[in-house]
Write an enzyme that holds these catalytic residues in place. Structure first.
Site, PDB file in Angstrom:
ATOM      1  N   THR A 192      33.253  45.202  37.191  1.00  0.00           N
ATOM      2  CA  THR A 192      33.190  45.080  35.728  1.00  0.00           C
ATOM      3  C   THR A 192      33.875  43.815  35.237  1.00  0.00           C
ATOM      4  O   THR A 192      33.646  43.378  34.120  1.00  0.00           O
ATOM      5  CB  THR A 192      33.850  46.297  35.051  1.00  0.00           C
ATOM      6  N   ARG A 236      36.553  39.836  42.882  1.00  0.00           N
ATOM      7  CA  ARG A 236      37.984  39.830  43.168  1.00  0.00           C
ATOM      8  C   ARG A 236      38.235  40.078  44.645  1.00  0.00           C
ATOM      9  O   ARG A 236      37.441  40.712  45.317  1.00  0.00           O
ATOM     10  CB  ARG A 236      38.720  40.908  42.355  1.00  0.00           C
ATOM     11  N   SER A 280      43.022  39.332  36.706  1.00  0.00           N
ATOM     12  CA  SER A 280      43.648  40.133  35.654  1.00  0.00           C
ATOM     13  C   SER A 280      45.034  40.603  36.095  1.00  0.00           C
ATOM     14  O   SER A 280      45.885  39.804  36.444  1.00  0.00           O
ATOM     15  CB  SER A 280      42.735  41.304  35.267  1.00  0.00           C
ATOM     16  N   ASP A 330      46.032  37.353  32.629  1.00  0.00           N
ATOM     17  CA  ASP A 330      45.067  36.584  31.837  1.00  0.00           C
ATOM     18  C   ASP A 330      45.084  36.984  30.367  1.00  0.00           C
ATOM     19  O   ASP A 330      44.234  36.548  29.595  1.00  0.00           O
ATOM     20  CB  ASP A 330      43.655  36.709  32.409  1.00  0.00           C
TER      21      ASP A 330
END
Length: 541
Positions: A42, A46, A148, A302
């Site tokens: 989503t 990563r 993130s 982030d």
């Protein structure tokens, strides 16, 4: 819960940055190995270079695929690119620039060589595309390089198309498939050149200046709200100082350190370093200073997530704060459309449903993923979109779009505005909601599942649920598609009058996630959770 959860990290918890970066360049991904393939979740691709999941080969291939995708879509404007403070982000940006320039893409990097939060990049894309003169030069899109809140050893790479938000599944599937083809072919189709032809853009200055059109700084300043902001070593570190100076706020950046090892963090629930501002364990050192400020906040690496700490309530549950923010905004934003909906993901608290009903507003419930809110935020039909994982954005004072990606900085500033305008802390306002609507118990847990079971759960239809009751109540809904937009949820949600659970397969582990909530207390919640596993197992056959 790890025995050291919430305690300061020690030397043994820290990554070897040199080894991590060396592995980025030395290890070569093999597209035939599932764990080494490009896979967009989503929030982009990563992984860690140490696991050969985020390496130079991945970034070369993904960036080339993005160049080919944007060419196929007729996207001819500039591409904004920025990265966060993870150790792998800077090498990945250097790699990406080589490919972008070689493919003739006009690239804009930060004017001050600063980190770029996700919301600032989304804001830049929309600012360009909403300006007729700039748009005439071609639509802009962007890349944000961040995993993130993930641990320090991880890297992340995300594409935001011209609408400014996360790319949809059609786009990410095409990009991932093409990237894996390039990796399998030894990267022969990747173009590379020295990144000499890049332009600059003032992400921070433009974002901070525009905040006056969405946050009531006059009210915050008049009330003398004492704000503490902890960037948690992330990309928002210089943004908070700029906000303080521009709007003359009583704002203290409580931690200005940037360390790719995150040696100053306290350990999360599982003993890992994770920059999650919604986790009481990761935020333990921040929460300890709650009494020093009227509002104390945290952001992830982030800055697309928020954490809100109040003197009277400590760290707020993200669901609780979303409910408070929604009630406040829809009562204090006269410029929004009268029919603007409240957007939530279907695993967010039903307290939001009750607040929406009390406001007389339409509730727009969508699958997990902020991308679902993009169209409504752009046309103003959704005033607020939020996720239970502490991510949200909302409209400007005049009802026009702000960002189409999550904005943790914005939600932190909103907490200060709420405190200034209402005279109450967000924690106290949530207690008021509980008095009106009840006190829900909410929790997310994991249950074991084989890869085959995870695939089956992702394709499950609500009709496969044979149960008629859940924890002593009649089942009123069996959902495999979201009520708001009819999109598949990639799992299942079962609801009764006072409770619900949702089950979704994990994208990284052999488990499925169970989100559950009950307005009848913790004991009833535990019953819901136990029966949820039985219902899912039975539905999977």
């Amino acid at each position: 819960m790890h025995e050291r959860a919430g305690t300061p990290a020690t030397e043994s918890d820290l990554i070897d940055v040199e080894a991590l970066v060396r592995a980025y360049y030395e290890r070569r991904p093999d597209a035939s190995v599932p764990g080494q393939r490009v896979a967009f979740g989503t929030s982009g691709h990563r992984g860690s270079s140490l696991a050969t999941a985020f390496n130079e080969g991945h970034i070369l291939a993904i960036t080339q695929a993005i160049c080919e995708y944007r060419a196929g879509q007729g996207i001819t404007g500039p591409l904004f690119i920025g990265s966060d403070t993870h150790a792998l982000s800077a090498p990945a940006q250097t790699t990406a620039l080589d490919v972008l320039v070689a493919n003739g893409v006009r690239v804009l990097v930060d004017e001050f060589d600063d980190y770029v939060p996700t919301p600032a990049l989304s804001h830049a894309i929309l600012s360009w595309n909403n300006d007729p003169e700039r748009r005439a030069e071609g639509e802009a899109d962007g890349i944000v390089i961040t995993p993130s809140h993930n641990p320090p050893q991880d890297g992340g790479f995300k594409y935001n198309p011209p609408h400014g938000g996360p790319a949809d599944s059609e786009a990410t599937s095409w990009i991932a498939n093409r990237a894996n083809e390039l990796i399998a072919d030894g990267l022969k189709g990747v173009n590379q050149a020295e990144p000499s032809a890049v332009e600059t853009y003032d992400f921070r200055g433009r974002y901070v200046e525009d905040l006056a059109n969405i946050i009531d700084f006059d009210a915050i300043r008049r009330a003398g709200i004492r704000i503490g902001a902890d960037p948690l070593g992330g990309a928002s570190v210089s943004y908070w100082a700029a906000i303080r100076d521009r709007y003359e706020l009583d704002l203290t950046v409580v931690n200005e350190r940037v360390d790719p090892r995150w040696s100053f963090m306290t350990l999360d629930w599982d003993g890992k370093i994770r920059m999650d501002p919604s986790s009481a364990n990761a935020m333990a050192s921040v929460v300890a200073r709650a009494g020093e400020f009227d509002i104390l906040t945290g952001n992830d690496a982030d800055a697309d997530r928020h954490g809100i700490v109040t003197p009277d309530g400590g760290l707020m549950n993200p669901n609780h704060y979303l409910a408070v923010a929604i009630e406040y905004l829809f009562g204090h934003r006269e410029g929004w459309r009268k029919d603007a909906s409240i957007g939530k993901t279907l695993v967010s608290s039903s307290m939001i449903d009750r607040v929406a009903a009390g406001l007389g507003r339409h509730l727009w419930e969508v699958p997990v993923g902020f991308k679902w809110f993009v169209p409504g935020l752009i046309d103003g039909s959704v005033g607020f979109g939020g996720e239970e994982s502490a991510g949200a954005s909302f409209l400007r004072f005049d009802g026009s779009v702000w960002t189409t990606d999550k904005d943790g900085i914005l939600l932190c500033l909103l907490a200060a505005e709420i405190r200034a305008v209402t005279g109450e802390s967000p924690s106290k306002l949530y207690a008021d909601l509980v008095e009106r609507y009840g006190d829900p118990a909410y929790e997310r847990t994991d249950a074991p599942a084989t890869p085959a079971q995870k695939q089956a759960l992702g394709r499950l239809d609500g009709d496969a649920v044979r149960a008629t009751e859940l924890a002593g109540e009649e089942i009123t809904a069996k959902l495999s598609h979201a009520p708001g937009n009819g999109a598949a949820v990639g799992g299942l949600k079962v609801a009764t009058e006072h409770a619900w659970f949702a089950a979704r397969p994990s994208g990284t582990e052999d488990v499925y996630k169970i989100y559950a909530e009950s307005f009848r207390g913790p004991e009833h919640l535990a019953q819901v959770q136990a029966e949820a596993q039985r219902i899912v197992t039975d539905a999977l056959g």
